[in-house]
Design an enzyme around this catalytic site. Structure first.
Site, short mmCIF file in Angstrom:
data_model
loop_
_atom_site.label_atom_id
_atom_site.label_comp_id
_atom_site.label_asym_id
_atom_site.label_seq_id
_atom_site.Cartn_x
_atom_site.Cartn_y
_atom_site.Cartn_z
N TYR A 57 59.22 -18.82 -50.48
CA TYR A 57 60.09 -18.33 -51.55
C TYR A 57 59.35 -18.42 -52.87
CZ TYR A 57 64.01 -18.03 -54.82
OH TYR A 57 64.84 -17.66 -55.84
N ASP A 71 63.37 -20.45 -68.27
CA ASP A 71 63.93 -19.45 -67.36
C ASP A 71 65.09 -18.73 -68.04
OD1 ASP A 71 64.54 -17.96 -65.11
OD2 ASP A 71 65.71 -19.56 -64.18
N ASP A 98 62.30 -13.88 -56.20
CA ASP A 98 63.37 -13.80 -57.19
C ASP A 98 63.06 -12.68 -58.17
OD1 ASP A 98 65.19 -14.22 -59.24
OD2 ASP A 98 64.69 -16.33 -59.54
N ASP A 100 65.30 -11.69 -60.53
CA ASP A 100 66.23 -11.85 -61.65
C ASP A 100 67.31 -10.75 -61.63
OD1 ASP A 100 64.98 -14.13 -62.48
OD2 ASP A 100 63.86 -13.19 -64.10
N HIS A 125 65.69 -10.90 -54.29
CA HIS A 125 67.10 -11.00 -54.62
C HIS A 125 67.34 -10.61 -56.06
CE1 HIS A 125 67.03 -14.91 -56.79
NE2 HIS A 125 66.32 -15.42 -55.80
N GLU A 127 70.46 -10.60 -59.09
CA GLU A 127 71.64 -11.39 -59.41
C GLU A 127 72.58 -10.63 -60.33
OE1 GLU A 127 69.95 -14.38 -62.78
OE2 GLU A 127 68.85 -14.25 -60.89
N CYS A 135 68.88 -19.94 -66.02
CA CYS A 135 68.89 -20.69 -64.77
C CYS A 135 70.31 -20.81 -64.24
CB CYS A 135 68.29 -22.08 -65.00
SG CYS A 135 68.42 -23.18 -63.56
N ARG A 170 72.55 -11.96 -55.25
CA ARG A 170 72.94 -13.31 -55.70
C ARG A 170 74.13 -13.19 -56.65
NH1 ARG A 170 69.21 -17.38 -59.43
NH2 ARG A 170 70.87 -17.79 -60.94
N GLU A 200 75.25 -18.89 -55.84
CA GLU A 200 74.64 -19.96 -56.62
C GLU A 200 75.66 -21.00 -57.05
OE1 GLU A 200 72.13 -21.63 -57.06
OE2 GLU A 200 70.85 -20.60 -58.49
N ASN A 222 70.93 -22.53 -51.64
CA ASN A 222 69.92 -23.00 -52.59
C ASN A 222 70.01 -24.52 -52.71
OD1 ASN A 222 68.13 -23.43 -54.67
ND2 ASN A 222 69.39 -22.48 -56.24
#
Length: 311
Positions: A57, A71, A98, A100, A125, A127, A135, A170, A200, A222
């Site tokens: 990952y 982040d 990731d 974003d 992924h 989100e 984050c 996500r 999440e 996660n």
């Protein structure tokens, strides 16, 4: 070059990106929890594979931190694809990255998928946070309306050229709205074409189990340290019916903890001698990097001498 020299995997993965994507999908459908530690470099990815995990990952938070940035959506698609591609090439394991919020509007999300496919990733992924994001385990985040995320996902799915490339959705709605809202969003995202759902910041095992009962698609858990979720074992997550688990920042935190302790000891003691037993030995690094195979390859190619050459 002699026939017994092992070249496979020296300069890139020994299996194709397509085969990795097929392996990722097969793993998600296997009924066995897929374990994907985060890798912040190709070298870490090699170790993840050698130890025996199922995939790799690449965390956006880790990539940001390694660039010296928080982040909060400051990294670019170019930076993410470049680092992700280097990590994906280092191992035969599939790599999920990731992406974003897709780095912009729906058209940008489409371009993101095409770029990550070209870089050799097995999946990504996206989100449902607003852009710029933050984050997922921090307070103060916000999510876009469901309709906006559906546009983002549909654009990403439409840009996919390899049907085996996994698009994971996500949702951060649990902390912003409610668990029921997160479940409703997950169902809508799956209907829009998401192959995998990543919810999440669930609080406890009951919430993980409740999410599993309500959503009939593969689910990703996660297990990040110092966050809002408890740290469950692979046995607990497997029993709860989850298909995959990520440890996104774990290797970076281990490494940076050791680096900080080491630097402080050098400063205080004036030498690193007391740290040597804690270090990865040079011979172990060479083994991980397959120095011997590179040497054999080089020797087979350049095993000639020039007439009249002197030492």
């Amino acid at each position: 070059m002699s026939s017994d020299t092992t070249v496979s995997g020296l300069f890139s993965a020994s299996v194709s990106a397509s085969a990795k994507r097929q392996a990722l999908r097969a793993g998600l459908a296997s009924g066995t929890l897929q374990r994907w530690p985060g890798a912040f470099s190709p070298l870490v990815a090699k170790l993840v594979a050698e130890v025996g995990f199922d995939g790799v990952y690449v965390s956006g938070a880790v990539l940001s931190a390694d660039l010296g940035l928080p982040d909060i959506g400051l990294t670019t698609l170019t930076e993410v694809a470049g680092r992700g591609g280097a990590i994906a090439r280092a191992t035969d394991l599939p790599t999920l990255i990731d992406a974003d919020t897709g780095f912009g509007e729906p058209m940008s999300a489409a371009r993101t998928v095409a770029t990550l496919e070209d870089a050799g990733l097995a999946g990504c992924h996206l989100e449902d946070q607003v852009n710029p994001k933050r984050c997922g385990h921090l307070d103060g985040k916000d999510v876009v309306p469901v309709g906006d995320m559906l546009k983002r996902l549909k654009a990403a799915v439409s840009a996919r050229r390899d049907d085996d490339f996994v698009i994971c959705a996500r949702t951060d709605a649990r902390a912003v709205e409610s668990l029921d809202s997160a479940i409703d969003r997950a169902k809508a995202y799956a209907d829009a074409g998401a192959d995998l759902i990543f919810t999440e910041a669930l609080r406890d095992l009951r919430e993980f189990e409740q999410f599993r009962k309500a959503v009939d698609v593969p689910l990703l858990a996660n297990m990040t340290e110092f966050g809002k979720s408890e740290l469950f074992t692979t046995q607990q997550l497997g029993d709860a019916g989850y298909n995959a688990v990520i440890y996104p920042v774990t290797t970076l935190r281990i490494a940076m903890g050791a680096v900080e302790r080491g630097l402080r000891e050098i400063l205080s003691e004036g030498t690193q001698a007391g740290l040597v037993d804690q270090m990865q030995h040079r011979s172990r690094l060479y083994e991980l990097l397959r120095y011997a195979d590179y040497n054999d390859f080089d020797s087979d190619l350049f095993n000639f001498t020039l007439e009249g050459a002197t030492k």
